[in-house]
Scaffold this motif. Structure first.
Motif, PDB file in Angstrom:
ATOM      1  N   ILE A 149      44.420  69.921  11.311  1.00 26.20           N
ATOM      2  CA  ILE A 149      43.944  70.985  10.425  1.00 26.20           C
ATOM      3  C   ILE A 149      43.591  70.416   9.056  1.00 26.20           C
ATOM      4  CG2 ILE A 149      44.666  73.064   9.167  1.00 26.20           C
ATOM      5  CD1 ILE A 149      46.201  73.860  11.744  1.00 26.20           C
ATOM      6  N   ARG A 150      44.419  69.518   8.540  1.00 22.38           N
ATOM      7  CA  ARG A 150      44.121  68.902   7.239  1.00 22.38           C
ATOM      8  C   ARG A 150      42.806  68.134   7.285  1.00 22.38           C
ATOM      9  NH1 ARG A 150      49.948  66.728   7.351  1.00 22.38           N
ATOM     10  NH2 ARG A 150      51.095  68.624   6.880  1.00 22.38           N
ATOM     11  N   GLY A 151      42.577  67.402   8.360  1.00 25.15           N
ATOM     12  CA  GLY A 151      41.313  66.685   8.516  1.00 25.15           C
ATOM     13  C   GLY A 151      40.138  67.636   8.600  1.00 25.15           C
ATOM     14  N   ARG A 152      40.326  68.734   9.303  1.00 22.72           N
ATOM     15  CA  ARG A 152      39.261  69.734   9.431  1.00 22.72           C
ATOM     16  C   ARG A 152      38.948  70.354   8.072  1.00 22.72           C
ATOM     17  NH1 ARG A 152      36.060  71.954  13.786  1.00 22.72           N
ATOM     18  NH2 ARG A 152      37.493  70.712  14.992  1.00 22.72           N
ATOM     19  N   ILE A 153      39.983  70.632   7.285  1.00 19.93           N
ATOM     20  CA  ILE A 153      39.773  71.197   5.949  1.00 19.93           C
ATOM     21  C   ILE A 153      38.948  70.242   5.094  1.00 19.93           C
ATOM     22  CG2 ILE A 153      40.930  71.799   3.774  1.00 19.93           C
ATOM     23  CD1 ILE A 153      43.192  73.024   5.512  1.00 19.93           C
ATOM     24  N   LEU A 154      39.268  68.953   5.138  1.00 23.03           N
ATOM     25  CA  LEU A 154      38.493  67.981   4.365  1.00 23.03           C
ATOM     26  C   LEU A 154      37.034  67.962   4.813  1.00 23.03           C
ATOM     27  CD1 LEU A 154      40.967  64.969   4.036  1.00 23.03           C
ATOM     28  CD2 LEU A 154      40.375  66.681   2.309  1.00 23.03           C
ATOM     29  N   LYS A 155      36.800  68.079   6.105  1.00 22.82           N
ATOM     30  CA  LYS A 155      35.428  68.090   6.618  1.00 22.82           C
ATOM     31  C   LYS A 155      34.682  69.356   6.184  1.00 22.82           C
ATOM     32  CE  LYS A 155      36.487  65.104  10.489  1.00 22.82           C
ATOM     33  NZ  LYS A 155      36.718  64.997  11.931  1.00 22.82           N
ATOM     34  N   ILE A 156      35.384  70.481   6.145  1.00 25.42           N
ATOM     35  CA  ILE A 156      34.785  71.727   5.663  1.00 25.42           C
ATOM     36  C   ILE A 156      34.350  71.555   4.213  1.00 25.42           C
ATOM     37  CG2 ILE A 156      35.283  74.139   5.034  1.00 25.42           C
ATOM     38  CD1 ILE A 156      37.216  74.159   7.507  1.00 25.42           C
ATOM     39  N   LEU A 157      35.244  70.993   3.406  1.00 23.56           N
ATOM     40  CA  LEU A 157      34.930  70.806   1.989  1.00 23.56           C
ATOM     41  C   LEU A 157      33.835  69.764   1.793  1.00 23.56           C
ATOM     42  CD1 LEU A 157      38.513  71.022   0.481  1.00 23.56           C
ATOM     43  CD2 LEU A 157      36.736  72.786   0.515  1.00 23.56           C
ATOM     44  N   ASP A 158      33.774  68.768   2.668  1.00 21.87           N
ATOM     45  CA  ASP A 158      32.730  67.754   2.581  1.00 21.87           C
ATOM     46  C   ASP A 158      31.354  68.379   2.816  1.00 21.87           C
ATOM     47  OD1 ASP A 158      31.755  65.093   2.257  1.00 21.87           O
ATOM     48  OD2 ASP A 158      31.645  64.876   4.442  1.00 21.87           O
ATOM     49  N   ALA A 159      31.280  69.346   3.715  1.00 25.05           N
ATOM     50  CA  ALA A 159      30.008  70.018   3.994  1.00 25.05           C
ATOM     51  C   ALA A 159      29.501  70.786   2.772  1.00 25.05           C
ATOM     52  CB  ALA A 159      30.166  70.960   5.185  1.00 25.05           C
ATOM     53  N   ASN A 160      30.405  71.170   1.885  1.00 22.99           N
ATOM     54  CA  ASN A 160      30.040  71.944   0.705  1.00 22.99           C
ATOM     55  C   ASN A 160      30.065  71.103  -0.575  1.00 22.99           C
ATOM     56  OD1 ASN A 160      29.214  74.599   0.088  1.00 22.99           O
ATOM     57  ND2 ASN A 160      31.120  74.943  -1.015  1.00 22.99           N
ATOM     58  N   TYR A 161      30.369  69.814  -0.443  1.00 22.41           N
ATOM     59  CA  TYR A 161      30.508  68.916  -1.588  1.00 22.41           C
ATOM     60  C   TYR A 161      29.233  68.873  -2.409  1.00 22.41           C
ATOM     61  CZ  TYR A 161      31.760  64.667  -4.155  1.00 22.41           C
ATOM     62  OH  TYR A 161      32.065  63.763  -5.143  1.00 22.41           O
ATOM     63  N   PRO A 162      29.285  68.952  -3.708  1.00 21.07           N
ATOM     64  CA  PRO A 162      30.425  68.883  -4.614  1.00 21.07           C
ATOM     65  C   PRO A 162      30.964  70.256  -5.028  1.00 21.07           C
ATOM     66  CG  PRO A 162      28.446  68.649  -5.915  1.00 21.07           C
ATOM     67  CD  PRO A 162      28.021  68.826  -4.463  1.00 21.07           C
ATOM     68  N   THR A 218      47.703  72.731  -0.594  1.00 18.24           N
ATOM     69  CA  THR A 218      48.653  72.155  -1.553  1.00 18.24           C
ATOM     70  C   THR A 218      48.953  70.702  -1.200  1.00 18.24           C
ATOM     71  OG1 THR A 218      49.626  74.312  -2.011  1.00 18.24           O
ATOM     72  CG2 THR A 218      50.970  72.376  -2.538  1.00 18.24           C
ATOM     73  N   TYR A 219      49.212  70.434   0.068  1.00 17.91           N
ATOM     74  CA  TYR A 219      49.501  69.074   0.528  1.00 17.91           C
ATOM     75  C   TYR A 219      48.345  68.135   0.187  1.00 17.91           C
ATOM     76  CZ  TYR A 219      50.351  65.191   3.771  1.00 17.91           C
ATOM     77  OH  TYR A 219      50.532  63.948   4.319  1.00 17.91           O
ATOM     78  N   LEU A 220      47.121  68.555   0.539  1.00 20.77           N
ATOM     79  CA  LEU A 220      45.947  67.715   0.299  1.00 20.77           C
ATOM     80  C   LEU A 220      45.687  67.527  -1.189  1.00 20.77           C
ATOM     81  CD1 LEU A 220      43.699  69.161   3.128  1.00 20.77           C
ATOM     82  CD2 LEU A 220      44.656  66.838   3.038  1.00 20.77           C
ATOM     83  N   SER A 221      45.997  68.543  -1.969  1.00 19.26           N
ATOM     84  CA  SER A 221      45.857  68.447  -3.423  1.00 19.26           C
ATOM     85  C   SER A 221      46.857  67.450  -4.000  1.00 19.26           C
ATOM     86  CB  SER A 221      46.057  69.826  -4.054  1.00 19.26           C
ATOM     87  OG  SER A 221      45.995  69.756  -5.440  1.00 19.26           O
ATOM     88  N   GLU A 222      48.099  67.501  -3.519  1.00 14.41           N
ATOM     89  CA  GLU A 222      49.121  66.564  -3.991  1.00 14.41           C
ATOM     90  C   GLU A 222      48.768  65.127  -3.634  1.00 14.41           C
ATOM     91  OE1 GLU A 222      52.774  68.119  -2.372  1.00 14.41           O
ATOM     92  OE2 GLU A 222      52.924  69.651  -3.930  1.00 14.41           O
TER      93      GLU A 222
END
Length: 98
Positions: A9-22, A51-55
């Motif tokens: 799930i954490r990896g998927r969240i990063l990929k979601i945010l990458d699609a919308n970067y920046p 929170t985890y990914l932010s930390e």
């Protein structure tokens, strides 16, 4: 939630945010995309992963509140470190499955 699923799930969240970067994406949108991908993830669990990914420094979060609408959202934006992790420019993180 099992550790393996949390890492996915954490990896998927990063990929979601990458699609919308920046630009940032809201926690509600992230939750909907995860649900569409067949991940059972409550809003509280999404917030925990953010929170985890932010930390870890992979994303930045900001809580925004609308008194008029009575809603609170978390906006998350991928950082350069998150982009580097996705691109393999930095060592893999055992807490995130890409």
């Amino acid at each position: 939630m099992r550790p393996r699923e949390s890492r996915e799930i954490r990896g998927r969240i990063l990929k979601i945010l990458d699609a919308n970067y920046p630009f940032p994406a809201g926690d509600h949108l992230i939750s909907q995309i995860l649900t569409d991908a067949r991940y059972c993830c409550s809003p509280a669990e999404v917030e925990t992963h953010l929170t985890y990914l932010s930390e870890k420094g992979y994303l930045e979060t900001e809580k925004v509140k609308s008194e008029e609408l009575g809603i609170t959202r978390i906006l998350a934006r991928l950082t350069a470190a998150g982009k580097d992790l996705l691109e393999g420019s930095i060592p893999a993180d055992p807490g995130v499955t890409l």
